[in-house]
Design an enzyme around this catalytic site. Structure first.
Site, PDB file in Angstrom:
ATOM      1  N   GLU A   1      -7.093  -0.580  -2.071  1.00 47.56           N
ATOM      2  CA  GLU A   1      -6.543  -1.913  -2.346  1.00 47.56           C
ATOM      3  C   GLU A   1      -7.349  -2.586  -3.456  1.00 47.56           C
ATOM      4  O   GLU A   1      -8.559  -2.369  -3.578  1.00 47.56           O
ATOM      5  CB  GLU A   1      -6.607  -2.753  -1.059  1.00 47.56           C
ATOM      6  CG  GLU A   1      -6.157  -4.191  -1.258  1.00 47.56           C
ATOM      7  CD  GLU A   1      -5.909  -4.958   0.039  1.00 47.56           C
ATOM      8  OE1 GLU A   1      -6.173  -4.407   1.126  1.00 47.56           O
ATOM      9  OE2 GLU A   1      -5.449  -6.112  -0.045  1.00 47.56           O
TER      10      GLU A   1
ATOM     11  N   ASN B   1       3.623  -5.776   3.129  1.00 44.08           N
ATOM     12  CA  ASN B   1       2.432  -5.525   3.937  1.00 44.08           C
ATOM     13  C   ASN B   1       2.289  -6.579   5.024  1.00 44.08           C
ATOM     14  O   ASN B   1       2.382  -7.782   4.732  1.00 44.08           O
ATOM     15  CB  ASN B   1       1.182  -5.572   3.042  1.00 44.08           C
ATOM     16  CG  ASN B   1      -0.097  -5.438   3.854  1.00 44.08           C
ATOM     17  OD1 ASN B   1      -0.374  -4.369   4.404  1.00 44.08           O
ATOM     18  ND2 ASN B   1      -0.867  -6.511   3.950  1.00 44.08           N
ATOM     19  N   GLU B   2       2.076  -6.159   6.243  1.00 44.98           N
ATOM     20  CA  GLU B   2       1.746  -7.052   7.372  1.00 44.98           C
ATOM     21  C   GLU B   2       2.539  -8.352   7.331  1.00 44.98           C
ATOM     22  O   GLU B   2       1.967  -9.441   7.455  1.00 44.98           O
ATOM     23  CB  GLU B   2       0.233  -7.328   7.392  1.00 44.98           C
ATOM     24  CG  GLU B   2      -0.588  -6.092   7.672  1.00 44.98           C
ATOM     25  CD  GLU B   2      -2.062  -6.350   7.987  1.00 44.98           C
ATOM     26  OE1 GLU B   2      -2.553  -7.464   7.730  1.00 44.98           O
ATOM     27  OE2 GLU B   2      -2.722  -5.423   8.511  1.00 44.98           O
TER      28      GLU B   2
ATOM     29  N   TYR C   1      -7.503  -2.414  13.613  1.00 41.23           N
ATOM     30  CA  TYR C   1      -8.932  -2.467  13.330  1.00 41.23           C
ATOM     31  C   TYR C   1      -9.637  -2.733  14.647  1.00 41.23           C
ATOM     32  O   TYR C   1      -9.182  -3.577  15.430  1.00 41.23           O
ATOM     33  CB  TYR C   1      -9.245  -3.581  12.322  1.00 41.23           C
ATOM     34  CG  TYR C   1      -8.674  -3.282  10.950  1.00 41.23           C
ATOM     35  CD1 TYR C   1      -9.286  -2.358  10.115  1.00 41.23           C
ATOM     36  CD2 TYR C   1      -7.502  -3.893  10.507  1.00 41.23           C
ATOM     37  CE1 TYR C   1      -8.764  -2.064   8.859  1.00 41.23           C
ATOM     38  CE2 TYR C   1      -6.968  -3.603   9.258  1.00 41.23           C
ATOM     39  CZ  TYR C   1      -7.603  -2.689   8.435  1.00 41.23           C
ATOM     40  OH  TYR C   1      -7.078  -2.389   7.198  1.00 41.23           O
TER      41      TYR C   1
ATOM     42  N   ASN D   1      -3.103  -7.080   1.840  1.00 43.94           N
ATOM     43  CA  ASN D   1      -2.783  -8.489   1.624  1.00 43.94           C
ATOM     44  C   ASN D   1      -2.613  -8.794   0.138  1.00 43.94           C
ATOM     45  O   ASN D   1      -1.838  -9.667  -0.242  1.00 43.94           O
ATOM     46  CB  ASN D   1      -3.889  -9.383   2.203  1.00 43.94           C
ATOM     47  CG  ASN D   1      -3.992  -9.264   3.714  1.00 43.94           C
ATOM     48  OD1 ASN D   1      -3.070  -8.773   4.378  1.00 43.94           O
ATOM     49  ND2 ASN D   1      -5.106  -9.691   4.277  1.00 43.94           N
TER      50      ASN D   1
ATOM     51  N   GLU E   1      -2.853   1.538   8.283  1.00 37.89           N
ATOM     52  CA  GLU E   1      -4.218   0.978   8.153  1.00 37.89           C
ATOM     53  C   GLU E   1      -4.921   1.200   9.481  1.00 37.89           C
ATOM     54  O   GLU E   1      -4.418   0.748  10.527  1.00 37.89           O
ATOM     55  CB  GLU E   1      -4.190  -0.525   7.834  1.00 37.89           C
ATOM     56  CG  GLU E   1      -3.816  -0.833   6.405  1.00 37.89           C
ATOM     57  CD  GLU E   1      -3.909  -2.315   6.066  1.00 37.89           C
ATOM     58  OE1 GLU E   1      -4.808  -2.997   6.595  1.00 37.89           O
ATOM     59  OE2 GLU E   1      -3.063  -2.775   5.271  1.00 37.89           O
TER      60      GLU E   1
ATOM     61  N   GLN F   1     -10.606   1.584   4.319  1.00 37.41           N
ATOM     62  CA  GLN F   1     -10.112   2.032   3.032  1.00 37.41           C
ATOM     63  C   GLN F   1     -11.007   3.186   2.550  1.00 37.41           C
ATOM     64  O   GLN F   1     -11.685   3.761   3.386  1.00 37.41           O
ATOM     65  CB  GLN F   1     -10.104   0.865   2.084  1.00 37.41           C
ATOM     66  CG  GLN F   1      -9.188  -0.272   2.606  1.00 37.41           C
ATOM     67  CD  GLN F   1      -8.840  -1.338   1.578  1.00 37.41           C
ATOM     68  OE1 GLN F   1      -9.083  -1.199   0.396  1.00 37.41           O
ATOM     69  NE2 GLN F   1      -8.263  -2.428   2.045  1.00 37.41           N
TER      70      GLN F   1
HETATM   71  O1  AHR Z   1      -7.720  -3.483   4.762  1.00 37.16           O
HETATM   72  C1  AHR Z   1      -8.072  -4.836   4.689  1.00 37.16           C
HETATM   73  C2  AHR Z   1      -6.902  -5.766   5.007  1.00 37.16           C
HETATM   74  O2  AHR Z   1      -6.573  -5.636   6.361  1.00 37.16           O
HETATM   75  C3  AHR Z   1      -5.609  -5.468   4.293  1.00 37.16           C
HETATM   76  O3  AHR Z   1      -5.541  -6.054   3.053  1.00 37.16           O
HETATM   77  C4  AHR Z   1      -4.596  -6.071   5.219  1.00 37.16           C
HETATM   78  O4  AHR Z   1      -3.361  -5.418   5.148  1.00 37.16           O
HETATM   79  C5  AHR Z   1      -5.241  -5.980   6.578  1.00 37.16           C
HETATM   80  O5  AHR Z   1      -5.167  -7.184   7.265  1.00 37.16           O
END
Ligand code: AHR
Length: 502
Positions: A30, A175-176, A247, A75, A295, A352
């Site tokens: 990203e 995205n999201e 995450y 994001n 992700e 990432q």
């Molecule tokens: O990977 C970091 C961020 O986490 C990304 O930009 C977003 O898609 C997610 O919230």
């Protein structure tokens, strides 16, 4: 009956889950922090190649054998206009990125990314802007990338020096979009309409593409799964994959509990897949929608304040998590879960790849390999084949947040007469003897194996001590009466390939 430090993993070569899609070993790059600039791309570095990319970073990334590579966000993509980042570099505008409050020079753009992908053998997975962008802008980008010549955007690509189309097959529809923090976040129905219109225009332009629609990006959100149902009911026939993100972290410093998080990853996959299956059956959908876990990682230390606010700077150090031994075990747990769900998860992207929540860090011309690098490398080189069902018989414990788990977390891939087994020993102090027993075959030998282990769950690599957590060859194995017994140290990740005979 197994004693407290023995576990048996039962397998049968006929009990197959599905082929492991190599794209579950994907990555994510990203425009965030120092991921692109000072990460993969740094023309001023002593390591820079002819296109300004850092060869030290690329060599390390090659070891991870990434497949699908998601780009340019995240994001970031929800305020991104691809036209700003193509063509002569000196004419590209410098933009203010609102997602990470940073400056984006656009010096590295999608054409450079596709060129890099070719060199790295990555499958480009481009995300279009459905935050501030339009369906038409997305479709124009697709024309720019995939159409041979003879129309405005295709001709522009040629004008920029790319005669051959980029042929990007995999595209994400934003995205999201369920996240309230997302630029352009809207309710499910509104996103569903926008995603469908975008999908249809894109497929009119190139019917050979595959599309990922945004599903729920976190189980904690109040719209979790309901968002997915609404999106799928609307768009199911126009897309191929539904995304999910995750995450995890250990803010309480409770290692056994943290290591049990794989339970909830399994549950997240199964629940999201259940929605896909339900919509498939209730709406008599033509095709089955699969999952793109695009992700995933450990991210909790560098997740607020200065770590997420670029303060108007170019390439600020953001989201620079330092990974330790327990994080390496959790990374392996994610991969075990993807392999165990090979029938539903077809794409997964480590978020990432460099500097930003990443297995690799850079500092000036130096580079550091972090703990999570090793399990990914160990698994990735054994990824070819069919995932097998397995039954783990052995001790376990009840974790605080995630319920009951076995001490050993496992997955397995069969490739001809080779069986790769992947094991995590969650016990913080005791070794474990793990016996691999096949119902219809015998283990005849060890091809090779590696292990990552240590005594301190918080131990991490640093520039001063870069080899605190590394992978090592492992040969503590006894093969007896057709079964293999592997001696695993406490707090360890193991990946081993065994020869078998049916
Ligand atoms: O990977 C970091 C961020 O986490 C990304 O930009 C977003 O898609 C997610 O919230």
């Amino acid at each position: 009956m197994p004693t407290s430090n023995t576990t048996t993993v039962h397998l049968h070569t006929a009990f197959k889950i599905d082929e492991v899609d190599p794209r579950i070993f994907g990555g994510f790059l990203e425009h965030l922090g120092r991921a692109v600039y000072e990460g993969v791309y740094e023309p001023g570095s002593v390591h820079a190649d002819d296109m300004g990319c850092r060869t030290d970073v690329l060599e390390a990334l090659k070891r991870l054998r990434f497949t699908a590579m998601r780009y340019p966000g995240g994001n970031f993509v929800s305020g991104y206009h691809w036209q700003d980042a193509v063509g002569p570099k000196e004419k590209r505008p410098v933009n203010r990125d609102l997602a990470w409050q940073s400056l984006e020079t656009n010096e590295f753009g999608p054409d450079e990314f596709v060129t890099l992908s070719e060199r790295m053998d990555w499958t480009p997975m481009l995300a279009v802007n459905l935050g501030t962008g339009t369906p038409e802008e997305a479709r124009n980008w697709l024309e720019y990338c995939n159409i041979e010549s003879g129309s405005r955007w295709a001709n522009l690509r040629i004008e920029h020096g790319y005669q051959k189309p980029h042929n990007v097959r995999l595209w994400c529809l934003g995205n999201e979009m369920d996240g309230p923090w997302q630029i352009g976040h809207v309710p499910a129905q509104q996103y569903a309409i926008n995603a469908q219109q975008t999908a249809r225009m894109m497929k009119m332009c190139d019917p050979n593409i595959e599309l990922v629609v945004c599903g729920s990006c976190a189980p904690e959100l109040p719209t979790y799964l309901e968002w997915d149902r609404q999106i799928l009911e609307h768009c199911r026939d126009d897309i191929e994959y539904l995304s999910l993100h995750r995450y995890v972290g250990n803010p309480e410093g409770d290692t056994p509990d943290y290591l049990a998080v794989t339970n909830s990853i399994d549950r997240q996959i199964e629940a999201t897949d259940a929605v896909c299956r339900a919509v498939h059956h209730t709406k008599k959908t033509r095709k089955r929608v699969h999952l793109s876990f695009d992700e995933w990682n450990v991210w909790y230390r560098a997740r607020s304040g200065e770590h997420v606010d670029g303060r108007g700077k170019f390439a600020p150090p953001l989201l620079e998590e330092v990974y330790n031994l327990e994080d390496a075990l959790v990374a392996a747990g994610f991969l075990n879960s993807f392999i165990r769900h090979a029938d539903s998860v077809k794409i997964a992207n480590l978020a990432q790849i460099v500097n930003v929540i990443a297995p690799i860090l850079t500092k000036g011309d130096q580079m550091l390999i972090q703990s999570i690098f090793y399990p990914i490398e160990m698994y990735s080189k054994r990824r070819t084949g069919t995932a097998l069902q397995l039954q783990v018989e052995g001790p376990g414990y009840v974790s605080k947040q995630y319920g009951e788990v076995k001490t050993i977390d496992a997955s397995a891939i069969l490739n001809g007469d080779e069986l790769s087994v992947f094991l995590v020993n969650r016990d913080v102090s005791k070794p474990m003897d793990v016996t691999i027993k096949l119902g219809n075959a015998t283990v005849t030998g060890l091809v090779n194996a590696e292990v990552v282990y240590g005594t301190d769950p918080q131990a991490a690599n640093s520039y001063e001590n870069p080899n605190a957590i590394v992978s090592r060859a492992h040969s503590d194995i006894q093969i007896c009466s057709g079964s293999a017994t592997i001696q695993l140290p406490p707090l360890s990740v193991y990946a081993g390939t065994l020869k078998i005979q049916r």
